[in-house]
Write a protein that holds these residues in place. Sequence first.
Motif, mmCIF file in Angstrom:
data_model
loop_
_atom_site.group_PDB
_atom_site.id
_atom_site.type_symbol
_atom_site.label_atom_id
_atom_site.label_comp_id
_atom_site.label_asym_id
_atom_site.label_seq_id
_atom_site.Cartn_x
_atom_site.Cartn_y
_atom_site.Cartn_z
ATOM 1 N N GLN A 109 1.705 -36.559 14.413
ATOM 2 C CA GLN A 109 1.772 -36.399 12.958
ATOM 3 C C GLN A 109 0.379 -36.458 12.339
ATOM 4 O OE1 GLN A 109 4.551 -39.586 12.271
ATOM 5 N NE2 GLN A 109 6.283 -38.155 12.067
ATOM 6 N N GLU A 110 -0.469 -37.348 12.848
ATOM 7 C CA GLU A 110 -1.839 -37.430 12.335
ATOM 8 C C GLU A 110 -2.621 -36.156 12.627
ATOM 9 O OE1 GLU A 110 -3.953 -40.995 13.369
ATOM 10 O OE2 GLU A 110 -2.245 -42.253 12.845
ATOM 11 N N CYS A 111 -2.410 -35.573 13.801
ATOM 12 C CA CYS A 111 -3.080 -34.314 14.145
ATOM 13 C C CYS A 111 -2.676 -33.214 13.168
ATOM 14 C CB CYS A 111 -2.745 -33.900 15.580
ATOM 15 S SG CYS A 111 -3.432 -34.990 16.836
ATOM 16 N N MET A 112 -1.393 -33.121 12.902
ATOM 17 C CA MET A 112 -0.900 -32.108 11.969
ATOM 18 C C MET A 112 -1.487 -32.352 10.574
ATOM 19 S SD MET A 112 1.484 -31.772 9.256
ATOM 20 C CE MET A 112 2.482 -33.227 9.483
ATOM 21 N N GLN A 113 -1.520 -33.607 10.151
ATOM 22 C CA GLN A 113 -2.057 -33.919 8.828
ATOM 23 C C GLN A 113 -3.543 -33.591 8.743
ATOM 24 O OE1 GLN A 113 -0.956 -38.018 8.460
ATOM 25 N NE2 GLN A 113 1.177 -37.549 7.981
ATOM 26 N N GLU A 114 -4.283 -33.908 9.808
ATOM 27 C CA GLU A 114 -5.706 -33.581 9.823
ATOM 28 C C GLU A 114 -5.915 -32.068 9.764
ATOM 29 O OE1 GLU A 114 -9.648 -34.212 12.585
ATOM 30 O OE2 GLU A 114 -8.034 -35.686 12.735
ATOM 31 N N ALA A 115 -5.067 -31.326 10.427
ATOM 32 C CA ALA A 115 -5.170 -29.861 10.380
ATOM 33 C C ALA A 115 -4.978 -29.363 8.951
ATOM 34 C CB ALA A 115 -4.145 -29.230 11.322
ATOM 35 N N PHE A 116 -4.031 -29.930 8.235
ATOM 36 C CA PHE A 116 -3.818 -29.513 6.848
ATOM 37 C C PHE A 116 -4.962 -29.965 5.947
ATOM 38 C CE2 PHE A 116 0.459 -28.304 8.008
ATOM 39 C CZ PHE A 116 0.642 -27.178 7.216
ATOM 40 N N VAL A 117 -5.558 -31.098 6.238
ATOM 41 C CA VAL A 117 -6.729 -31.521 5.469
ATOM 42 C C VAL A 117 -7.855 -30.511 5.662
ATOM 43 C CG1 VAL A 117 -8.548 -33.286 5.331
ATOM 44 C CG2 VAL A 117 -6.148 -33.969 5.420
ATOM 45 N N GLN A 176 -6.961 -15.575 4.372
ATOM 46 C CA GLN A 176 -7.436 -14.360 5.029
ATOM 47 C C GLN A 176 -6.748 -14.078 6.357
ATOM 48 O OE1 GLN A 176 -11.628 -15.040 5.306
ATOM 49 N NE2 GLN A 176 -11.965 -14.739 3.117
ATOM 50 N N THR A 177 -6.083 -15.030 6.927
ATOM 51 C CA THR A 177 -5.469 -14.814 8.231
ATOM 52 C C THR A 177 -4.121 -14.107 8.090
ATOM 53 O OG1 THR A 177 -4.838 -15.866 10.313
ATOM 54 C CG2 THR A 177 -4.327 -17.070 8.320
ATOM 55 N N GLU A 178 -3.797 -13.357 9.099
ATOM 56 C CA GLU A 178 -2.506 -12.667 9.076
ATOM 57 C C GLU A 178 -1.372 -13.559 9.552
ATOM 58 O OE1 GLU A 178 -2.250 -8.749 10.590
ATOM 59 O OE2 GLU A 178 -4.285 -8.251 9.938
ATOM 60 N N ASN A 179 -1.701 -14.578 10.333
ATOM 61 C CA ASN A 179 -0.686 -15.482 10.867
ATOM 62 C C ASN A 179 -1.093 -16.923 10.582
ATOM 63 O OD1 ASN A 179 1.237 -16.881 12.273
ATOM 64 N ND2 ASN A 179 0.818 -15.919 14.248
ATOM 65 N N PRO A 180 -0.818 -17.422 9.369
ATOM 66 C CA PRO A 180 -1.251 -18.775 9.018
ATOM 67 C C PRO A 180 -0.612 -19.860 9.898
ATOM 68 C CG PRO A 180 0.008 -17.781 7.233
ATOM 69 C CD PRO A 180 -0.157 -16.744 8.275
ATOM 70 N N VAL A 181 0.617 -19.666 10.308
ATOM 71 C CA VAL A 181 1.262 -20.667 11.173
ATOM 72 C C VAL A 181 0.555 -20.711 12.519
ATOM 73 C CG1 VAL A 181 3.394 -21.340 12.345
ATOM 74 C CG2 VAL A 181 3.488 -20.462 10.000
ATOM 75 N N GLY A 182 0.203 -19.561 13.056
ATOM 76 C CA GLY A 182 -0.519 -19.501 14.328
ATOM 77 C C GLY A 182 -1.890 -20.149 14.210
ATOM 78 N N TRP A 183 -2.572 -19.875 13.091
ATOM 79 C CA TRP A 183 -3.878 -20.473 12.865
ATOM 80 C C TRP A 183 -3.755 -21.996 12.794
ATOM 81 C CZ3 TRP A 183 -6.386 -23.399 9.105
ATOM 82 C CH2 TRP A 183 -7.780 -23.415 9.189
ATOM 83 N N MET A 184 -2.755 -22.492 12.065
ATOM 84 C CA MET A 184 -2.548 -23.938 11.935
ATOM 85 C C MET A 184 -2.157 -24.552 13.276
ATOM 86 S SD MET A 184 -3.338 -24.940 8.941
ATOM 87 C CE MET A 184 -2.671 -26.583 9.012
ATOM 88 N N ARG A 185 -1.401 -23.824 14.080
ATOM 89 C CA ARG A 185 -1.019 -24.324 15.404
ATOM 90 C C ARG A 185 -2.264 -24.499 16.272
ATOM 91 N NH1 ARG A 185 3.182 -21.489 16.188
ATOM 92 N NH2 ARG A 185 2.087 -19.623 16.874
ATOM 93 N N ILE A 186 -3.164 -23.515 16.232
ATOM 94 C CA ILE A 186 -4.400 -23.596 17.019
ATOM 95 C C ILE A 186 -5.243 -24.792 16.555
ATOM 96 C CG2 ILE A 186 -6.630 -22.454 17.440
ATOM 97 C CD1 ILE A 186 -5.043 -19.786 17.399
ATOM 98 N N VAL A 187 -5.389 -24.950 15.255
ATOM 99 C CA VAL A 187 -6.176 -26.063 14.720
ATOM 100 C C VAL A 187 -5.538 -27.399 15.107
ATOM 101 C CG1 VAL A 187 -6.966 -27.189 12.601
ATOM 102 C CG2 VAL A 187 -7.136 -24.706 12.816
ATOM 103 N N THR A 188 -4.228 -27.507 14.955
ATOM 104 C CA THR A 188 -3.524 -28.748 15.278
ATOM 105 C C THR A 188 -3.656 -29.095 16.760
ATOM 106 O OG1 THR A 188 -1.939 -28.325 13.495
ATOM 107 C CG2 THR A 188 -1.293 -29.934 15.163
ATOM 108 N N VAL A 189 -3.461 -28.128 17.618
ATOM 109 C CA VAL A 189 -3.565 -28.360 19.059
ATOM 110 C C VAL A 189 -5.001 -28.716 19.441
ATOM 111 C CG1 VAL A 189 -3.402 -27.232 21.318
ATOM 112 C CG2 VAL A 189 -1.522 -27.048 19.683
ATOM 113 N N ASN A 190 -5.998 -28.057 18.823
ATOM 114 C CA ASN A 190 -7.389 -28.402 19.104
ATOM 115 C C ASN A 190 -7.713 -29.829 18.678
ATOM 116 O OD1 ASN A 190 -7.986 -25.972 20.304
ATOM 117 N ND2 ASN A 190 -8.851 -25.060 18.443
ATOM 118 N N ILE A 191 -7.182 -30.230 17.557
ATOM 119 C CA ILE A 191 -7.383 -31.610 17.103
ATOM 120 C C ILE A 191 -6.745 -32.576 18.102
ATOM 121 C CG2 ILE A 191 -6.720 -33.292 15.328
ATOM 122 C CD1 ILE A 191 -7.033 -30.954 13.282
#
Length: 178
Positions: free
Chosen positions: A42-50, A61-76
Amino acid sequence: MASTDPATAGDPRMVLEQLYRAAAPRLVVAAYAFTGDLGEAQECMQEAFVRAYAHPGRILQTENPVGWMRIVTVNIARDRMRRKRRFAVLHRLLATTPDPVPAATPDRVAILTAIRVLPAGQRETVALHYLLDLAVDEIAELTSVSVNTAKSRLRRGRAALSVLLSEESVSMTEARND
């Protein structure tokens, strides 16, 4: 990013709010796969949204915002797991048995109490000499005074401690006899 509601298409806050509602549970699941800890996920997901909120243009600007957020969350999540592993290794390498704390015997308490009563220069010199086992020349260098001043403070501190501790001894003896 194309928003489902044309009225909010240009407002990054509204886009992020919609994205949060739509994707947050899936992002937590993705992070949980890496961390194995729901709170950490949950903290990873929250940090991604921050991060997304700090740079809303990336989401717009991204065509797939969910995919972009998934990549950021997983990287975190990956970064956090790496940091935890590194910390665990360092902790094992640096872990030593702690030095035992000296017992608070009546004599030790009396000495420390008496040292606290000394003037600052004497207190510092006595503590450095007797509690940290520093030589007089080391004390002089550390306290930015001459060696003779350090010797003088140590001599005066010893004399004052002698008086203070003998007074303490007398008062303790009187208290026992009462």
